[in-house]
Design a protein around this motif. Structure first.
Motif, PDB file in Angstrom:
ATOM      1  N   ALA A   1       0.828  -1.205   0.000  1.00  0.00           N
ATOM      2  CA  ALA A   1       0.000   0.000   0.000  1.00  0.00           C
ATOM      3  C   ALA A   1       0.867   1.262   0.000  1.00  0.00           C
ATOM      4  O   ALA A   1       2.046   1.231   0.381  1.00  0.00           O
ATOM      5  CB  ALA A   1      -0.924   0.009   1.208  1.00  0.00           C
ATOM      6  N   GLU A   2       0.267   2.366  -0.403  1.00  0.00           N
ATOM      7  CA  GLU A   2       1.014   3.621  -0.519  1.00  0.00           C
ATOM      8  C   GLU A   2       1.573   4.084   0.823  1.00  0.00           C
ATOM      9  O   GLU A   2       2.661   4.671   0.888  1.00  0.00           O
ATOM     10  CB  GLU A   2       0.092   4.703  -1.095  1.00  0.00           C
ATOM     11  N   ASP A   3       0.832   3.825   1.891  1.00  0.00           N
ATOM     12  CA  ASP A   3       1.289   4.271   3.214  1.00  0.00           C
ATOM     13  C   ASP A   3       1.948   3.154   4.011  1.00  0.00           C
ATOM     14  O   ASP A   3       2.129   3.262   5.226  1.00  0.00           O
ATOM     15  CB  ASP A   3       0.115   4.846   4.016  1.00  0.00           C
TER      16      ASP A   3
ATOM     17  N   ARG B   1      12.392   6.041   1.940  1.00  0.00           N
ATOM     18  CA  ARG B   1      11.794   6.314   0.635  1.00  0.00           C
ATOM     19  C   ARG B   1      12.808   6.845  -0.362  1.00  0.00           C
ATOM     20  O   ARG B   1      12.786   6.482  -1.552  1.00  0.00           O
ATOM     21  CB  ARG B   1      10.658   7.332   0.795  1.00  0.00           C
TER      22      ARG B   1
END
Length: 202
Positions: A82-84, A200
């Motif tokens: 997921a993105e988070d 990230r």
């Protein structure tokens, strides 16, 4: 009736040892110093914990619930793609540890972990290998799934760099030496955002 009293004495010794090891390090600590801190006879310390190494390991075993909380939080993440997901992984990594900082007595353990992680002789003791590295591998695999395509070695080093940032967060006295203002209330959010950004964009 004797068992609860005996358990209480063991915990007094354990917490006293935690404070002394955190302040003086493994090699700078003696069983006699721990007995004095616990206000008990040296013979009682040796009776419950036969050696300095046994007592040292017992501290980490008693606090292993922190790593269990971290793993439970990690394993509860529904989708590592997921993105988070990275934010959630970092939350699982740091939140149970930072909760220790809220209690002055528990904070000694956070300081002890900082000492052990930075001690070059830590490989001679079965603490990081046995009680931390199995958890570390699960976080490394979570990083790999949430951040695919990074070069070889990234995930392992990223984990260790994250450990460095997390353990240094116990150095509240040091940060107060660097500024006249009190920035402690910012520590939690700043640490999470710092580690997340490093993962990230590293």
């Amino acid at each position: 009736m004797a068992e609860p009293a005996e358990h209480g004495k063991k915990m007094v010794i354990l917490r006293a040892a935690e404070r002394v090891f955190a302040q003086d390090g493994y090699h700078g600590t003696t069983m006699r110093r721990i007995a004095a801190e616990a206000d008990v006879k040296l013979s009682l310390v040796v009776y419950h914990y036969t050696s300095k190494l046994a007592l040292f390991v017992a501290i980490f075993e008693d606090r292993q619930y922190v790593n269990e909380q971290r793993l439970a939080q990690l394993q509860a993440i529904p989708d590592l793609g997921a993105e988070d997901a990275v934010d959630q992984i970092v939350g699982a990594f740091v939140d149970p540890v930072l909760a220790l900082h809220n209690d002055p007595e528990d904070a000694w353990f956070a300081k002890l972990v900082l000492r052990e992680a930075g001690d070059p002789s830590n490989q001679n003791r079965p603490v990081l290998k046995v009680l931390f590295d199995p958890m570390a591998r699960e976080f490394i695999e979570a990083f790999r799934e949430a951040l695919p395509g990074k070069p070889d070695g990234f995930y392992q080093w990223a984990y260790l760099f994250s450990v460095g940032a997390l353990t240094q967060s116990a150095s509240e006295d040091r940060v107060q030496n660097l500024t006249e203002k009190n920035f402690l209330e910012q520590k939690h959010d700043l640490l999470r955002s710092y580690i997340t950004a490093a993962l990230r964009y590293g």
